[in-house]
Design a protein around this motif. Structure first.
Motif, PDB file in Angstrom:
ATOM      1  N   ARG A  74      11.309   5.884  -7.319  1.00  0.00           N
ATOM      2  CA  ARG A  74      10.618   6.152  -8.621  1.00  0.00           C
ATOM      3  C   ARG A  74      11.916   6.373  -9.573  1.00  0.00           C
ATOM      4  O   ARG A  74      11.622   6.207 -10.860  1.00  0.00           O
ATOM      5  CB  ARG A  74       9.638   7.402  -8.467  1.00  0.00           C
TER       6      ARG A  74
ATOM      7  N   ASP B 164       0.907  -1.202   0.100  1.00  0.00           N
ATOM      8  CA  ASP B 164       0.083  -0.090  -0.082  1.00  0.00           C
ATOM      9  C   ASP B 164       0.813   1.185  -0.068  1.00  0.00           C
ATOM     10  O   ASP B 164       0.566   2.298  -0.720  1.00  0.00           O
ATOM     11  CB  ASP B 164      -0.948   0.255   1.279  1.00  0.00           C
ATOM     12  N   LYS B 165       1.665   1.259   0.900  1.00  0.00           N
ATOM     13  CA  LYS B 165       2.814   2.564   1.126  1.00  0.00           C
ATOM     14  C   LYS B 165       3.459   2.762  -0.279  1.00  0.00           C
ATOM     15  O   LYS B 165       3.544   3.964  -0.686  1.00  0.00           O
ATOM     16  CB  LYS B 165       3.661   2.312   2.190  1.00  0.00           C
TER      17      LYS B 165
ATOM     18  N   THR C  22       1.022   3.204  -3.719  1.00  0.00           N
ATOM     19  CA  THR C  22       0.078   4.465  -3.830  1.00  0.00           C
ATOM     20  C   THR C  22       0.839   5.740  -3.825  1.00  0.00           C
ATOM     21  O   THR C  22       0.684   6.780  -4.393  1.00  0.00           O
ATOM     22  CB  THR C  22      -1.006   4.394  -2.613  1.00  0.00           C
ATOM     23  N   ASN C  23       2.067   5.748  -2.932  1.00  0.00           N
ATOM     24  CA  ASN C  23       3.045   6.943  -3.081  1.00  0.00           C
ATOM     25  C   ASN C  23       4.292   6.353  -2.811  1.00  0.00           C
ATOM     26  O   ASN C  23       5.037   6.530  -1.749  1.00  0.00           O
ATOM     27  CB  ASN C  23       2.558   7.761  -1.833  1.00  0.00           C
ATOM     28  N   PRO C  24       5.073   6.082  -4.013  1.00  0.00           N
ATOM     29  CA  PRO C  24       6.454   5.469  -4.029  1.00  0.00           C
ATOM     30  C   PRO C  24       7.367   6.723  -3.457  1.00  0.00           C
ATOM     31  O   PRO C  24       7.116   7.860  -3.934  1.00  0.00           O
ATOM     32  CB  PRO C  24       6.717   5.084  -5.263  1.00  0.00           C
ATOM     33  N   PRO C  25       8.354   6.330  -2.891  1.00  0.00           N
ATOM     34  CA  PRO C  25       9.513   7.342  -2.350  1.00  0.00           C
ATOM     35  C   PRO C  25      10.342   7.738  -3.705  1.00  0.00           C
ATOM     36  O   PRO C  25      10.182   6.964  -4.669  1.00  0.00           O
ATOM     37  CB  PRO C  25      10.377   6.808  -1.508  1.00  0.00           C
ATOM     38  N   ASP C  26      10.941   8.864  -3.539  1.00  0.00           N
ATOM     39  CA  ASP C  26      11.622   9.288  -4.999  1.00  0.00           C
ATOM     40  C   ASP C  26      12.820   8.661  -5.537  1.00  0.00           C
ATOM     41  O   ASP C  26      12.728   8.386  -6.523  1.00  0.00           O
ATOM     42  CB  ASP C  26      12.110  10.883  -4.641  1.00  0.00           C
TER      43      ASP C  26
END
Length: 72
Positions: free
Chosen positions: A61, A50-51, A54-58
């Motif tokens: 990415r 989920d973490k 939905t919002n991967p760290p830079d």
């Protein structure tokens, strides 16, 4: 009787160990412990997915975009 005629002493055979049966609830306790461990692992995995999805760290990415695409 001479020494040559004396029969060798016979030792009784060693009895085989009696197999121990597990306690009545041992299998159940092991199953509960295994289920708890699997549940905890699923919970941790679900939170990580989920973490990061939905919002991967830079850095993740950047790493993803730096990898070559197999279709290119």
């Amino acid at each position: 009787m001479t020494r040559d005629n004396v029969p060798a002493p016979v030792q009784p055979p060693v009895p085989a160990p009696v197999p121990q049966q597990p306690a009545a609830g041992a299998g159940l306790t092991a199953a509960i412990a295994q289920g708890a461990a699997q549940g905890a692992a699923r919970s941790i995995t679900a939170r990580l997915v989920d973490k990061f999805l939905t919002n991967p760290p830079d850095w993740l990415r950047a790493l993803w975009h730096a990898l070559p695409r197999p279709w290119e």
